[in-house]
Design a protein around this motif. Structure first.
Motif, PDB file in Angstrom:
ATOM      1  N   ASP A  54       0.828  -1.192  -0.026  1.00 49.36           N
ATOM      2  CA  ASP A  54      -0.039   0.071  -0.018  1.00 49.36           C
ATOM      3  C   ASP A  54       0.799   1.079   0.034  1.00 49.36           C
ATOM      4  O   ASP A  54       0.584   2.229  -0.680  1.00 49.36           O
ATOM      5  CB  ASP A  54      -0.815  -0.017   1.087  1.00 49.36           C
ATOM      6  CG  ASP A  54      -2.287  -0.989   1.208  1.00 49.36           C
ATOM      7  OD1 ASP A  54      -2.716  -1.166   0.058  1.00 49.36           O
ATOM      8  OD2 ASP A  54      -2.882  -1.123   2.291  1.00 49.36           O
ATOM      9  N   GLU A  58       0.925   4.120  -2.893  1.00 46.02           N
ATOM     10  CA  GLU A  58       0.975   5.362  -2.661  1.00 46.02           C
ATOM     11  C   GLU A  58       2.212   6.360  -3.241  1.00 46.02           C
ATOM     12  O   GLU A  58       1.967   7.565  -3.600  1.00 46.02           O
ATOM     13  CB  GLU A  58       0.730   5.782  -1.108  1.00 46.02           C
ATOM     14  CG  GLU A  58      -0.680   5.409  -0.794  1.00 46.02           C
ATOM     15  CD  GLU A  58      -1.125   5.739   0.665  1.00 46.02           C
ATOM     16  OE1 GLU A  58      -0.354   5.608   1.668  1.00 46.02           O
ATOM     17  OE2 GLU A  58      -2.117   5.541   0.817  1.00 46.02           O
ATOM     18  N   ILE A  65      -4.326   5.932  -1.038  1.00 48.28           N
ATOM     19  CA  ILE A  65      -5.225   4.870  -1.504  1.00 48.28           C
ATOM     20  C   ILE A  65      -6.619   5.494  -1.696  1.00 48.28           C
ATOM     21  O   ILE A  65      -7.336   4.935  -2.669  1.00 48.28           O
ATOM     22  CB  ILE A  65      -5.147   3.707  -0.681  1.00 48.28           C
ATOM     23  CG1 ILE A  65      -3.720   2.907  -0.173  1.00 48.28           C
ATOM     24  CG2 ILE A  65      -6.110   2.329  -1.029  1.00 48.28           C
ATOM     25  CD1 ILE A  65      -3.245   2.349  -1.308  1.00 48.28           C
ATOM     26  N   GLU A  81      -2.029  -2.429  -8.308  1.00 52.08           N
ATOM     27  CA  GLU A  81      -1.536  -3.458  -7.322  1.00 52.08           C
ATOM     28  C   GLU A  81      -0.763  -4.330  -7.813  1.00 52.08           C
ATOM     29  O   GLU A  81       0.258  -4.925  -7.304  1.00 52.08           O
ATOM     30  CB  GLU A  81      -2.652  -3.748  -6.166  1.00 52.08           C
ATOM     31  CG  GLU A  81      -2.549  -4.498  -5.237  1.00 52.08           C
ATOM     32  CD  GLU A  81      -3.525  -4.430  -4.088  1.00 52.08           C
ATOM     33  OE1 GLU A  81      -4.575  -5.228  -4.961  1.00 52.08           O
ATOM     34  OE2 GLU A  81      -3.532  -4.283  -3.100  1.00 52.08           O
TER      35      GLU A  81
END
Ligand SMILES: Nc1ncnc2c1ncn2[C@@H]1O[C@H](COP(=O)(O)OP(=O)(O)OP(=O)(O)O)[C@@H](O)[C@H]1O
Ligand SMILES: O=C(O)C1=C[C@@H](O)[C@@H](O)[C@H](O)C1
Ligand SMILES: [Mg+2]
Length: 202
Positions: A54, A58, A65, A81
């Protein structure tokens, strides 16, 4: 080094590190399971790099996100992702903590399965809810009844997380206790033939 990292028994860390070899150790599980928090400490104990997917998403997108979900929708987020995780899994060993939905996406799950040893931090609803309800940065939980949403995600996702190589229960115990449980589970994998071999890694 943090207290938690130094408190893992060195012999246990060494055994887990030996089992891992060049393979990555990849944390999967629902939001709040502790993938980021425990993954970081496990990486310190193993003396290998830690990456949170994550956080990496970013960084590369220069968006949060929540902003990514709002601007492009979940489908685009999942495609990004998959690409980011595929890249991060090259050149292990690393500890890679994934976002809660990563292992649910078929393409990403495939990457994870061939990229190393997957470990599911499995928690019950009360534990997860207590942890996630303190913050509101998780776009999937911005619903009228986020606790019910979390429960629905558990029902949908738990059979899929169960495909991970290892399952460790995530309970409200001290983080260093969790770290030791993870290391012990990995150390105990020696001799398992189902795992991706180091030679298969890119
Ligand atoms: N064993 C534990 N005991 C107490 N708190 C914990 C424990 N494990 C994690 N936490 C806390 O729970 C919160 C959620 O943990 P974390 O962010 O690591 O979850 P996550 O699985 O990475 O979730 P996400 O999928 O949303 O990224 C954090 O505040 C973390 O410090
Ligand atoms: O469970 C999920 O699908 C998600 C979990 C988070 O880690 C983020 O990756 C995002 O909020 C989606
Ligand atoms: Mg996380």
């Amino acid at each position: 080094m943090t207290e938690a990292a130094t408190s893992a028994a060195p012999a246990l860390s060494e055994k887990a590190r030996a089992v891992l070899g060049k393979r990555n150790l990849i944390f999967v599980g629902l939001m709040g399971a502790g993938k980021s928090a425990i993954g970081r400490l496990v990486a310190q104990s193993l003396s290998i790099p830690f990456i949170d997917t994550d956080a990496e998403i970013e960084k590369v997108s220069r968006m949060t996100i929540s902003e990514l979900f709002a601007a492009y929708g979940e489908t685009e987020f999942r495609a990004l992702e998959t690409r980011v995780i595929e890249r991060l899994l090259r050149g292990g060993p690393r500890v890679v903590s994934t976002g809660g939905g990563a292992f649910i996406n078929e393409n990403t799950r495939h990457q994870i399965k061939i990229g190393g040893i997957s470990i599911w931090l499995k928690a019950d609803l009360d534990v997860l809810w207590e942890r996630v309800n303190k913050r509101d940065h998780r776009p999937l939980l911005k619903t009228e009844n986020p606790r019910q949403t979390l429960e629905n995600l558990m029902i949908q996702r738990y059979p899929i997380y169960a495909e991970a190589d290892v399952t460790v229960l995530s309970e409200n115990v001290r983080k260093d206790v969790m770290v030791n449980e993870v290391l012990a589970a990995v150390a105990n994998l020696s001799g398992e033939s189902e795992l991706p071999s180091e030679g298969e890694l890119q």
